[in-house]
Write a protein that holds these residues in place. Structure first.
Motif, PDB file in Angstrom:
ATOM      1  N   SER A 227       0.826  -1.196   0.000  1.00 36.48           N
ATOM      2  CA  SER A 227       0.000   0.000   0.000  1.00 36.48           C
ATOM      3  C   SER A 227       0.865   1.252   0.000  1.00 36.48           C
ATOM      4  N   GLN A 228       1.890   1.286   0.840  1.00 38.66           N
ATOM      5  CA  GLN A 228       2.794   2.439   0.896  1.00 38.66           C
ATOM      6  C   GLN A 228       3.586   2.585  -0.401  1.00 38.66           C
ATOM      7  N   GLU A 229       3.960   1.451  -0.981  1.00 38.04           N
ATOM      8  CA  GLU A 229       4.699   1.453  -2.246  1.00 38.04           C
ATOM      9  C   GLU A 229       3.840   2.075  -3.363  1.00 38.04           C
ATOM     10  N   GLU A 230       2.573   1.673  -3.426  1.00 35.98           N
ATOM     11  CA  GLU A 230       1.671   2.205  -4.447  1.00 35.98           C
ATOM     12  C   GLU A 230       1.412   3.690  -4.214  1.00 35.98           C
ATOM     13  N   LEU A 231       1.287   4.076  -2.954  1.00 40.37           N
ATOM     14  CA  LEU A 231       1.059   5.476  -2.626  1.00 40.37           C
ATOM     15  C   LEU A 231       2.280   6.316  -2.996  1.00 40.37           C
ATOM     16  N   ALA A 232       3.473   5.775  -2.780  1.00 41.55           N
ATOM     17  CA  ALA A 232       4.702   6.491  -3.132  1.00 41.55           C
ATOM     18  C   ALA A 232       4.759   6.730  -4.640  1.00 41.55           C
ATOM     19  N   LYS A 233       4.331   5.726  -5.426  1.00 37.75           N
ATOM     20  CA  LYS A 233       4.299   5.896  -6.882  1.00 37.75           C
ATOM     21  C   LYS A 233       3.349   7.027  -7.266  1.00 37.75           C
ATOM     22  N   LEU A 234       2.214   7.062  -6.572  1.00 39.14           N
ATOM     23  CA  LEU A 234       1.185   8.057  -6.871  1.00 39.14           C
ATOM     24  C   LEU A 234       1.645   9.470  -6.535  1.00 39.14           C
ATOM     25  N   THR A 235       2.316   9.628  -5.406  1.00 41.42           N
ATOM     26  CA  THR A 235       2.687  10.963  -4.949  1.00 41.42           C
ATOM     27  C   THR A 235       4.040  11.429  -5.484  1.00 41.42           C
ATOM     28  N   GLU A 236       4.735  10.556  -6.189  1.00 39.59           N
ATOM     29  CA  GLU A 236       6.031  10.900  -6.768  1.00 39.59           C
ATOM     30  C   GLU A 236       5.873  12.113  -7.676  1.00 39.59           C
TER      31      GLU A 236
END
Length: 114
Positions: free
Chosen positions: A93-102
């Motif tokens: 979940s954090q990994e996907e969120l990091a991709k989104l907020t990059e």
């Protein structure tokens, strides 16, 4: 379009970015429900499958561990596999969120949603 209005143009741009972010967050939340992770314990004798949101959806137990004398060990292995799956779900979940907020200019390590 909003030239001459000072900071209002920037505000409109910011609002548009916030709306886009909200849409992307909703899409990501929906995607997390279909992504799966697998946790395991006992060298793979017990496997737990969960969605990336942390919902347990499957449990696989190798039949070789079913022995009445080892009931507590089996219970511990099941709990460990579930906890491992939940931890992996949180990481995903954090990994996907990091991709989104990059690229949004947010400080590194900032967790969303707030």
């Amino acid at each position: 379009m909003l030239k001459g209005l000072g900071g209002l143009g920037d505000m409109a741009k910011l609002m548009k970015q916030a709306q886009e972010m909200q849409t992307k967050m909703a899409e990501m939340q929906a995607a997390l429900e279909t992504m799966t992770v697998e946790g395991q314990s006992g060298a793979g004798l017990v496997k737990a499958t969960a969605t990336a949101k942390g919902e347990l959806i499957g449990l696989n137990i190798d039949p070789s561990i079913f022995n009445q004398d080892d009931k507590e060990v089996v219970e511990d292995l099941i709990l460990a596999a579930i906890k491992d799956a939940q931890a992996r779900a949180q990481e995903k979940s954090q990994e996907e969120l990091a991709k989104l907020t990059e690229g949004m200019g947010l400080p590194p390590g900032m967790k969303l949603p707030f």
